[in-house]
Design a protein around this motif. Structure first.
Motif, PDB file in Angstrom:
ATOM      1  N   ASP A 103      -2.466   8.239   3.743  1.00  0.00           N
ATOM      2  CA  ASP A 103      -3.308   7.049   3.641  1.00  0.00           C
ATOM      3  C   ASP A 103      -2.828   6.254   2.431  1.00  0.00           C
ATOM      4  N   ILE A 104      -2.509   5.015   2.658  1.00  0.00           N
ATOM      5  CA  ILE A 104      -1.893   4.195   1.608  1.00  0.00           C
ATOM      6  C   ILE A 104      -2.900   3.175   1.096  1.00  0.00           C
ATOM      7  N   ARG A 105      -3.054   3.132  -0.220  1.00  0.00           N
ATOM      8  CA  ARG A 105      -3.881   2.120  -0.880  1.00  0.00           C
ATOM      9  C   ARG A 105      -3.003   1.396  -1.902  1.00  0.00           C
ATOM     10  N   PHE A 106      -3.067   0.083  -1.891  1.00  0.00           N
ATOM     11  CA  PHE A 106      -2.303  -0.667  -2.884  1.00  0.00           C
ATOM     12  C   PHE A 106      -2.967  -2.010  -3.134  1.00  0.00           C
ATOM     13  N   THR A 107      -2.602  -2.602  -4.260  1.00  0.00           N
ATOM     14  CA  THR A 107      -3.123  -3.910  -4.648  1.00  0.00           C
ATOM     15  C   THR A 107      -1.966  -4.896  -4.646  1.00  0.00           C
ATOM     16  N   LEU A 108      -2.176  -6.037  -4.006  1.00  0.00           N
ATOM     17  CA  LEU A 108      -1.145  -7.056  -3.915  1.00  0.00           C
ATOM     18  C   LEU A 108      -1.797  -8.413  -4.135  1.00  0.00           C
ATOM     19  N   PHE A 109      -1.346  -9.112  -5.143  1.00  0.00           N
ATOM     20  CA  PHE A 109      -1.885 -10.419  -5.499  1.00  0.00           C
ATOM     21  C   PHE A 109      -3.382 -10.376  -5.751  1.00  0.00           C
ATOM     22  N   GLY A 110      -3.851  -9.303  -6.361  1.00  0.00           N
ATOM     23  CA  GLY A 110      -5.257  -9.180  -6.716  1.00  0.00           C
ATOM     24  C   GLY A 110      -6.165  -8.714  -5.580  1.00  0.00           C
ATOM     25  N   ARG A 111      -5.608  -8.446  -4.416  1.00  0.00           N
ATOM     26  CA  ARG A 111      -6.411  -7.965  -3.285  1.00  0.00           C
ATOM     27  C   ARG A 111      -6.062  -6.517  -3.016  1.00  0.00           C
ATOM     28  N   LYS A 112      -7.066  -5.739  -2.655  1.00  0.00           N
ATOM     29  CA  LYS A 112      -6.852  -4.331  -2.352  1.00  0.00           C
ATOM     30  C   LYS A 112      -6.627  -4.161  -0.858  1.00  0.00           C
ATOM     31  N   PHE A 113      -5.602  -3.390  -0.520  1.00  0.00           N
ATOM     32  CA  PHE A 113      -5.276  -3.112   0.867  1.00  0.00           C
ATOM     33  C   PHE A 113      -5.335  -1.613   1.085  1.00  0.00           C
ATOM     34  N   PHE A 114      -5.748  -1.226   2.271  1.00  0.00           N
ATOM     35  CA  PHE A 114      -5.871   0.184   2.623  1.00  0.00           C
ATOM     36  C   PHE A 114      -5.322   0.379   4.022  1.00  0.00           C
ATOM     37  N   LEU A 115      -4.322   1.246   4.155  1.00  0.00           N
ATOM     38  CA  LEU A 115      -3.718   1.548   5.447  1.00  0.00           C
ATOM     39  C   LEU A 115      -3.929   3.036   5.741  1.00  0.00           C
ATOM     40  N   PRO A 116      -4.932   3.355   6.548  1.00  0.00           N
ATOM     41  CA  PRO A 116      -5.295   4.760   6.783  1.00  0.00           C
ATOM     42  C   PRO A 116      -4.504   5.409   7.916  1.00  0.00           C
ATOM     43  N   PHE A 117      -3.221   5.605   7.730  1.00  0.00           N
ATOM     44  CA  PHE A 117      -2.389   6.159   8.798  1.00  0.00           C
ATOM     45  C   PHE A 117      -2.800   7.589   9.157  1.00  0.00           C
ATOM     46  N   ALA A 118      -2.845   8.465   8.184  1.00  0.00           N
ATOM     47  CA  ALA A 118      -3.148   9.881   8.455  1.00  0.00           C
ATOM     48  C   ALA A 118      -4.574  10.051   8.973  1.00  0.00           C
TER      49      ALA A 118
END
Length: 65
Positions: free
Chosen positions: A33-48
């Motif tokens: 599960d990938i969490r990252f911040t890009l340009f001040g926004r939080k993104f979450f990609l729950p692959f697993a």
């Protein structure tokens, strides 16, 4: 193959809607599960977590007549 894409897409939508409740159970913090911040926004990609929940739904669907 299209069915699997649709299944994963629907599971991702459901997972995103239930994410606050599921985080209390520990789902959403799995390796993959990938969490990252890009340009001040939080993104979450729950692959697993999406794969885990899809497998769970698949097993339940197989057990029901």
């Amino acid at each position: 193959m299209i069915r699997w894409f649709l299944t994963i897409f629907v599971a991702l939508i459901v997972f995103s809607a239930l994410l606050p409740w599921l985080e209390k159970l520990g789902v959403g913090r799995l390796p993959g599960d990938i969490r990252f911040t890009l340009f001040g926004r939080k993104f979450f990609l729950p692959f697993a977590s999406t794969i885990l929940l899809s497998l769970l739904v698949f097993v339940v669907a197989r057990l029901l007549p």
